[in-house]
Design a protein around this motif. Structure first.
Motif, PDB file in Angstrom:
ATOM      1  N   TYR A 325      61.366  47.698  42.455  1.00  0.00           N
ATOM      2  CA  TYR A 325      60.513  47.290  41.332  1.00  0.00           C
ATOM      3  C   TYR A 325      60.600  47.449  39.874  1.00  0.00           C
ATOM      4  N   GLY A 326      61.905  49.010  40.380  1.00  0.00           N
ATOM      5  CA  GLY A 326      62.059  49.300  38.316  1.00  0.00           C
ATOM      6  C   GLY A 326      62.730  48.869  37.662  1.00  0.00           C
ATOM      7  N   GLU A 327      63.483  47.695  38.111  1.00  0.00           N
ATOM      8  CA  GLU A 327      63.852  46.392  37.104  1.00  0.00           C
ATOM      9  C   GLU A 327      62.308  45.815  36.539  1.00  0.00           C
ATOM     10  N   GLN A 328      61.648  45.030  37.534  1.00  0.00           N
ATOM     11  CA  GLN A 328      60.969  44.478  37.242  1.00  0.00           C
ATOM     12  C   GLN A 328      59.547  45.132  36.248  1.00  0.00           C
ATOM     13  N   LEU A 329      59.246  46.602  36.640  1.00  0.00           N
ATOM     14  CA  LEU A 329      58.245  46.772  36.700  1.00  0.00           C
ATOM     15  C   LEU A 329      58.806  47.423  34.646  1.00  0.00           C
ATOM     16  N   THR A 330      59.533  47.410  34.270  1.00  0.00           N
ATOM     17  CA  THR A 330      60.720  48.015  33.136  1.00  0.00           C
ATOM     18  C   THR A 330      60.024  46.606  32.107  1.00  0.00           C
ATOM     19  N   ARG A 331      60.707  45.364  33.237  1.00  0.00           N
ATOM     20  CA  ARG A 331      59.995  44.257  31.856  1.00  0.00           C
ATOM     21  C   ARG A 331      58.920  43.704  31.537  1.00  0.00           C
ATOM     22  N   MET A 332      58.202  43.992  32.486  1.00  0.00           N
ATOM     23  CA  MET A 332      56.579  44.258  32.847  1.00  0.00           C
ATOM     24  C   MET A 332      55.992  45.009  32.045  1.00  0.00           C
ATOM     25  N   GLN A 333      56.663  45.542  31.743  1.00  0.00           N
ATOM     26  CA  GLN A 333      55.407  47.556  30.288  1.00  0.00           C
ATOM     27  C   GLN A 333      56.026  46.696  29.489  1.00  0.00           C
ATOM     28  N   ARG A 334      56.581  46.007  28.974  1.00  0.00           N
ATOM     29  CA  ARG A 334      57.357  45.338  27.746  1.00  0.00           C
ATOM     30  C   ARG A 334      56.347  44.635  27.423  1.00  0.00           C
ATOM     31  N   GLY A 335      55.495  43.525  28.027  1.00  0.00           N
ATOM     32  CA  GLY A 335      54.782  42.535  27.824  1.00  0.00           C
ATOM     33  C   GLY A 335      55.710  40.899  27.561  1.00  0.00           C
ATOM     34  N   GLY A 336      55.715  40.332  26.435  1.00  0.00           N
ATOM     35  CA  GLY A 336      56.091  38.806  26.472  1.00  0.00           C
ATOM     36  C   GLY A 336      55.715  38.406  27.056  1.00  0.00           C
ATOM     37  N   PRO A 337      56.171  36.732  26.609  1.00  0.00           N
ATOM     38  CA  PRO A 337      56.208  35.579  27.966  1.00  0.00           C
ATOM     39  C   PRO A 337      57.549  36.143  28.568  1.00  0.00           C
ATOM     40  N   GLU A 338      58.317  36.329  28.786  1.00  0.00           N
ATOM     41  CA  GLU A 338      59.083  37.076  29.648  1.00  0.00           C
ATOM     42  C   GLU A 338      58.858  37.456  30.546  1.00  0.00           C
ATOM     43  N   SER A 339      57.944  38.448  30.462  1.00  0.00           N
ATOM     44  CA  SER A 339      57.176  38.712  31.634  1.00  0.00           C
ATOM     45  C   SER A 339      55.857  37.917  32.390  1.00  0.00           C
ATOM     46  N   LEU A 340      56.015  37.116  32.313  1.00  0.00           N
ATOM     47  CA  LEU A 340      55.301  36.468  32.976  1.00  0.00           C
ATOM     48  C   LEU A 340      55.629  35.815  34.337  1.00  0.00           C
ATOM     49  N   PRO A 341      56.746  35.359  34.424  1.00  0.00           N
ATOM     50  CA  PRO A 341      57.070  35.113  35.381  1.00  0.00           C
ATOM     51  C   PRO A 341      57.906  36.042  36.660  1.00  0.00           C
ATOM     52  N   LEU A 342      57.313  37.563  35.992  1.00  0.00           N
ATOM     53  CA  LEU A 342      57.800  38.671  37.151  1.00  0.00           C
ATOM     54  C   LEU A 342      56.170  39.177  37.320  1.00  0.00           C
TER      55      LEU A 342
END
Length: 482
Positions: A325-342
């Motif tokens: 889950y490397g890519e998903q984890l990086t995007r989730m840790q950035r936060g923001g609305p784009e992390s919600l679907p993940l």
């Protein structure tokens, strides 16, 4: 969540000496699991022959059948018959005049009985809920709907909980475990029933079963409360059965996560994932596929918890997490609305198959609530409350003093909105962390490396002061976990 596994080793297998929580003990557990997967017997040492007279052979056959998985494509009639069979078996065990005098092969068999009982309950409730939803959208089998409507008590929540609580009470296993924790001899509290292996083992694994059922119902605090008398260490009986070990730590970790105790959840997930990594080399193919799937679900939960509460992971888990889950984890840790679907995607993938405590309304299907969607909505509210925390933290790390209005300008929000974000982030940085005692107990500690205070519109930023209690907790639990 259930890890369906092969039967345990044969009756009469030597008991292993379980010493302290060490690498030697870890190896003993690995050897126990090696014996489980090497054992090819399918009857647990019990005779399958049926007896029309209802004697011991008949009971043996019922005990064997209770531990056997139901076919995935079983008909509705078969599922109802299976429920009746469990009711008859447990009624006989619990309500006979005196304890049932029968030898059981091992605790592996006892786990399989409780595991299969709850698995069928979970599957039936999910199936019934699905039929109720389909009734308003697609063509369904009206005969099945009629049967389900006429039998609302089949695989009812009350019946299942009643069986589990009755087995615990009859065996007095809670009293035995509590006495053992106090350093006393638990056998003196066993009584006439609890001294028999049949009742003792079924009662013990019924406690694990209650953890699972309460979590499936969404009562996470009660789920953890049920384990007050069981110590989560490598000497516990459940730790010697791979499926029970995996199930226990999964549901404890998930309950902690839903209660926003992310550090405790990570500690539970770390423990079992490391154990799985040490035993994967001798897992049978059929079991490995199931355990591998659950392992991926656990890693998804680790990704969620790390996104909420960044922390250092064991190298083995960190590597596996980055690969999966490397890519998903990086995007989730950035936060923001784009992390919600993940977050939503990983939660759906890794959560248990939640169930409703009551049968669905077939007459008014539109009013039924999907338990999974309900728990997802609760979880996503927490995600939305925290989605700007990484962004806020990244700015605060650059300053020791900052004006609230200036920071709001950087983030392109109004000052009042930013103030609410800061308060949420501040509150979420204080977590209850387990130290000792019951799983619901713990000390309130600062889980962040960043601390700040607000004086009017001025934000004062500093490194978080880690209290002595947190240091003591870390040193005390490091050996337990690893």
């Amino acid at each position: 969540m259930s890890v369906r596994q092969a039967p345990g080793h044969q009756q009469g297998a030597p008991e292993r000496s379980m010493g302290d929580d060490s690498d030697v003990e870890e190896e003993a557990l690995a050897n126990d699991y090696r014996e489980q997967v090497d054992y090819d017997g399918e009857d647990y040492g019990l005779d399958r022959q049926m007896s029309l007279g209802g004697g011991p052979q008949d009971l043996h056959a019922q005990l064997v059948a209770a531990a056997q998985p139901l076919e995935y494509q079983a008909t509705l009639e078969t599922k109802i018959q299976s429920y009746d069979s469990y009711c008859n078996l447990f009624h006989f065990i619990l309500n006979s005049e005196g304890p049932v005098d029968i030898e059981v092969p091992s605790h592996y068999w006892a786990w399989d009985v409780i595991d299969e009982f709850i698995y069928q309950f979970n599957s039936f409730c999910s199936y019934r809920q699905r039929i109720a939803f389909q009734q308003s959208t697609t063509a369904v089998n009206e005969d099945e709907v009629a049967i389900l409507r006429e039998n609302p008590s089949v695989w009812g929540c009350y019946s299942v909980l009643n069986v589990l609580y009755s087995l615990i009470q009859k065996s007095q296993i809670s009293e035995q475990l509590a006495a053992t924790k106090r350093g006393e001899d638990g056998k003196q509290y066993a009584g006439e029933y609890g001294s028999r292996p049949l009742y003792q083992m079924l009662g013990y694994f019924s406690i694990i079963g209650l953890l699972r059922v309460h979590c499936l119902l969404g009562d996470f605090s009660l789920a953890l409360k049920t384990l007050d008398d069981i110590e989560l260490n490598k000497r516990a009986m459940f730790a010697r059965v791979m499926a029970a070990n995996f199930t226990t730590y999964y549901y404890v970790g998930f309950s902690y996560m839903m209660m926003h105790r992310y550090a405790d959840a990570l500690r539970m997930f770390n423990h079992i994932l490391i154990y799985v990594s040490r035993t994967k080399n001798f897992q049978k193919n059929a079991q490995y596929d199931s355990i591998s799937k659950k392992n991926d679900q656990m890693l998804a939960l680790v990704a969620i918890c790390v996104s909420f509460s960044p922390t250092r992971l064991d190298d083995t888990i960190h590597t596996a997490l980055r690969e999966k889950y490397g890519e998903q984890l990086t995007r989730m840790q950035r936060g923001g609305p784009e992390s919600l679907p993940l977050f939503e995607e990983l939660f759906r993938q890794a959560c248990p198959k939640f169930i409703s405590p009551t049968p669905p309304d077939f007459e008014n299907p539109q009013i039924n609530i999907d338990p999974v969607e309900h728990q997802l909505s609760i979880f996503m509210e927490e995600v939305k409350n925290n989605m700007w925390s990484p962004t806020v933290r990244s700015y605060l790390k650059l300053y020791t003093t900052m004006d609230l209005t200036k920071l709001a300008g950087f983030l392109d929000v109004d000052a009042d909105t930013l103030r609410s974000w800061l308060l949420v982030n501040k509150q979420r940085s204080r977590q209850v962390r387990y130290a000792e005692g019951g799983l619901l107990e713990g000390d309130v500690v600062n889980s962040s490396d960043l601390d700040y205070a607000m004086q009017g519109d001025i934000i004062h930023v500093s490194e978080a002061k880690v209290g002595r209690k947190l240091v003591d907790w870390y040193l005390r639990n490091l050996a337990r976990t690893y």
